[in-house]
Scaffold this motif. Structure first.
Motif, PDB file in Angstrom:
ATOM      1  N   GLU A   1      58.462  71.059  32.178  1.00 33.25           N
ATOM      2  CA  GLU A   1      58.931  72.326  32.744  1.00 33.25           C
ATOM      3  C   GLU A   1      58.890  72.278  34.276  1.00 33.25           C
ATOM      4  N   ILE A   2      57.811  71.758  34.819  1.00 30.98           N
ATOM      5  CA  ILE A   2      57.700  71.641  36.275  1.00 30.98           C
ATOM      6  C   ILE A   2      58.732  70.652  36.798  1.00 30.98           C
TER       7      ILE A   2
ATOM      8  N   ARG B   1      52.037  53.584  28.312  1.00 34.71           N
ATOM      9  CA  ARG B   1      53.489  53.449  28.464  1.00 34.71           C
ATOM     10  C   ARG B   1      54.095  54.831  28.675  1.00 34.71           C
ATOM     11  N   LEU B   2      55.127  54.887  29.463  1.00 32.46           N
ATOM     12  CA  LEU B   2      55.761  56.161  29.808  1.00 32.46           C
ATOM     13  C   LEU B   2      56.194  56.945  28.567  1.00 32.46           C
ATOM     14  N   GLU B   3      56.744  56.251  27.565  1.00 37.40           N
ATOM     15  CA  GLU B   3      57.251  56.953  26.384  1.00 37.40           C
ATOM     16  C   GLU B   3      56.136  57.412  25.435  1.00 37.40           C
ATOM     17  N   HIS B   4      54.899  56.958  25.656  1.00 34.30           N
ATOM     18  CA  HIS B   4      53.783  57.298  24.765  1.00 34.30           C
ATOM     19  C   HIS B   4      53.066  58.562  25.246  1.00 34.30           C
ATOM     20  N   THR B   5      52.881  59.508  24.346  1.00 32.99           N
ATOM     21  CA  THR B   5      52.072  60.695  24.616  1.00 32.99           C
ATOM     22  C   THR B   5      50.899  60.659  23.646  1.00 32.99           C
ATOM     23  N   PRO B   6      49.682  60.564  24.160  1.00 33.89           N
ATOM     24  CA  PRO B   6      48.524  60.520  23.259  1.00 33.89           C
ATOM     25  C   PRO B   6      48.455  61.758  22.363  1.00 33.89           C
ATOM     26  N   THR B   7      47.931  61.584  21.180  1.00 37.26           N
ATOM     27  CA  THR B   7      47.777  62.680  20.229  1.00 37.26           C
ATOM     28  C   THR B   7      46.980  63.812  20.875  1.00 37.26           C
ATOM     29  N   GLY B   8      47.502  65.033  20.735  1.00 40.22           N
ATOM     30  CA  GLY B   8      46.833  66.198  21.289  1.00 40.22           C
ATOM     31  C   GLY B   8      47.247  66.522  22.723  1.00 40.22           C
ATOM     32  N   HIS B   9      48.093  65.683  23.320  1.00 42.12           N
ATOM     33  CA  HIS B   9      48.515  65.890  24.711  1.00 42.12           C
ATOM     34  C   HIS B   9      49.942  66.421  24.812  1.00 42.12           C
TER      35      HIS B   9
ATOM     36  N   LEU C   1      51.346  69.394  24.469  1.00 43.67           N
ATOM     37  CA  LEU C   1      51.537  70.617  25.242  1.00 43.67           C
ATOM     38  C   LEU C   1      51.493  70.325  26.747  1.00 43.67           C
ATOM     39  N   SER C   2      50.579  69.475  27.165  1.00 46.42           N
ATOM     40  CA  SER C   2      50.493  69.110  28.575  1.00 46.42           C
ATOM     41  C   SER C   2      51.757  68.398  29.030  1.00 46.42           C
ATOM     42  N   ARG C   3      52.296  67.538  28.178  1.00 45.44           N
ATOM     43  CA  ARG C   3      53.535  66.843  28.535  1.00 45.44           C
ATOM     44  C   ARG C   3      54.686  67.842  28.668  1.00 45.44           C
TER      45      ARG C   3
END
Length: 66
Positions: free
Chosen positions: A51-52, A34-42, A44-46
């Motif tokens: 920023e881009i 899901r768009l609102e979900h950021t897996p644990t540990g990710h 910084l990548s998000r």
């Protein structure tokens, strides 16, 4: 890594949002979470992606006719 992209010379007034949605549609095709979900540990990548995205948003605003 540096990637060059070519933006249109100009967008009609009010079309920046639609242009950005088109870019997002293509980038998000095939995303498995899901768009609102950021897996644990990710996180910084998000943030780097945001920023881009912010930079692209500024550049798109520059080419949109007022």
């Amino acid at each position: 890594m540096k990637i060059e992209i070519e933006l249109p010379e100009q967008l009609p007034h009010g079309h920046a949002g639609s242009f950005k949605k088109g870019v997002a549609d293509a980038l998000l095709k095939g995303v498995s979470t899901r768009l609102e979900h950021t897996p644990t540990g990710h996180e910084l990548s998000r943030e780097k992606g945001k920023e881009i995205g912010t930079h692209l948003t500024r550049r798109i605003a520059e080419i949109t006719k007022e």
